[in-house]
Write a protein that holds these residues in place. Sequence first.
Motif, PDB file in Angstrom:
ATOM      1  N   TYR A  36       1.193  -1.207  -0.050  1.00 57.92           N
ATOM      2  CA  TYR A  36      -0.332  -0.160  -0.066  1.00 57.92           C
ATOM      3  C   TYR A  36       0.704   1.181   0.275  1.00 57.92           C
ATOM      4  N   ILE A  37       0.275   2.337  -1.204  1.00 52.56           N
ATOM      5  CA  ILE A  37       1.132   3.852  -0.465  1.00 52.56           C
ATOM      6  C   ILE A  37      -0.459   4.490   0.141  1.00 52.56           C
ATOM      7  N   GLU A  41       1.088  10.169   1.395  1.00 53.18           N
ATOM      8  CA  GLU A  41       3.052  10.133   0.540  1.00 53.18           C
ATOM      9  C   GLU A  41       2.112  10.421  -0.951  1.00 53.18           C
ATOM     10  N   LEU A  42       1.419   9.483  -1.458  1.00 48.59           N
ATOM     11  CA  LEU A  42       0.914   9.705  -2.705  1.00 48.59           C
ATOM     12  C   LEU A  42       0.789  10.902  -2.657  1.00 48.59           C
ATOM     13  N   ALA A  43       0.820  12.541  -2.468  1.00 51.63           N
ATOM     14  CA  ALA A  43       0.156  13.962  -2.214  1.00 51.63           C
ATOM     15  C   ALA A  43       1.356  14.309  -2.024  1.00 51.63           C
ATOM     16  N   MET A  44       2.255  13.500  -1.758  1.00 56.92           N
ATOM     17  CA  MET A  44       3.512  14.660  -1.172  1.00 56.92           C
ATOM     18  C   MET A  44       4.399  15.384  -2.644  1.00 56.92           C
ATOM     19  N   PRO A  45       4.682  16.427  -2.671  1.00 58.97           N
ATOM     20  CA  PRO A  45       5.887  16.980  -4.770  1.00 58.97           C
ATOM     21  C   PRO A  45       6.150  15.945  -4.712  1.00 58.97           C
ATOM     22  N   ASN A 119      -0.573  -0.377  -4.232  1.00 60.37           N
ATOM     23  CA  ASN A 119      -2.242  -0.165  -4.193  1.00 60.37           C
ATOM     24  C   ASN A 119      -2.519   1.105  -2.793  1.00 60.37           C
ATOM     25  N   LEU A 120      -2.846   2.104  -3.636  1.00 60.68           N
ATOM     26  CA  LEU A 120      -4.123   3.380  -2.747  1.00 60.68           C
ATOM     27  C   LEU A 120      -4.449   3.047  -2.001  1.00 60.68           C
ATOM     28  N   PHE A 132      -8.133  15.617   0.186  1.00 60.89           N
ATOM     29  CA  PHE A 132      -7.420  16.372  -1.517  1.00 60.89           C
ATOM     30  C   PHE A 132      -8.628  16.308  -2.908  1.00 60.89           C
ATOM     31  N   PRO A 133      -7.616  16.755  -3.318  1.00 56.08           N
ATOM     32  CA  PRO A 133      -8.982  17.316  -4.459  1.00 56.08           C
ATOM     33  C   PRO A 133      -9.042  16.384  -5.377  1.00 56.08           C
TER      34      PRO A 133
END
Length: 164
Positions: A36-37, A41-45, A119-120, A132-133
Amino acid sequence: MKNKILYLLICLSSISFAQESISELLEKYNNHSVPYISVQELAMPKTEAILLDARDYKEYAVSHIKNAIHVGYDNFDLKTLKKNIPETSTAIVVYCTIGVRSERIAEQLKQYGYTDVYNLFGGIFEWKNNDFPIYNSDNKETEKVHVHSKDWAKWLLKGIKIYD
């Protein structure tokens, strides 16, 4: 009187245990073959990955994560994806409503030789629940989220629930 109170406490505790969390649902339905992520973490630049949306097109059209590529679930085509993402070491994050269908697609990617697949956790619901948008088919920010089914709808805590 003690028996009535004890009975009431047992009933109330069984109700609270009957309500699963997203973590418990993923534990129940997934086999954890894909790491998983988190949405944070996914939203980090610094996180660079190709996003694949494993939901039906009608769900994707209502809302999706920005720049996600719709790959679907029932009609997922690995050979077409391979043409579009030829490098098997490319970082890929697959998501769906909460993370069950996306694990199945991510497993196929791994079997096909992709090595950096995630996998999110909690899918688009967790993404939206964390403010998050999300974007509609016109690439405009939206509050609407297709909830896949009435059973899954309770896990979307923010946004506007859209049913078929």
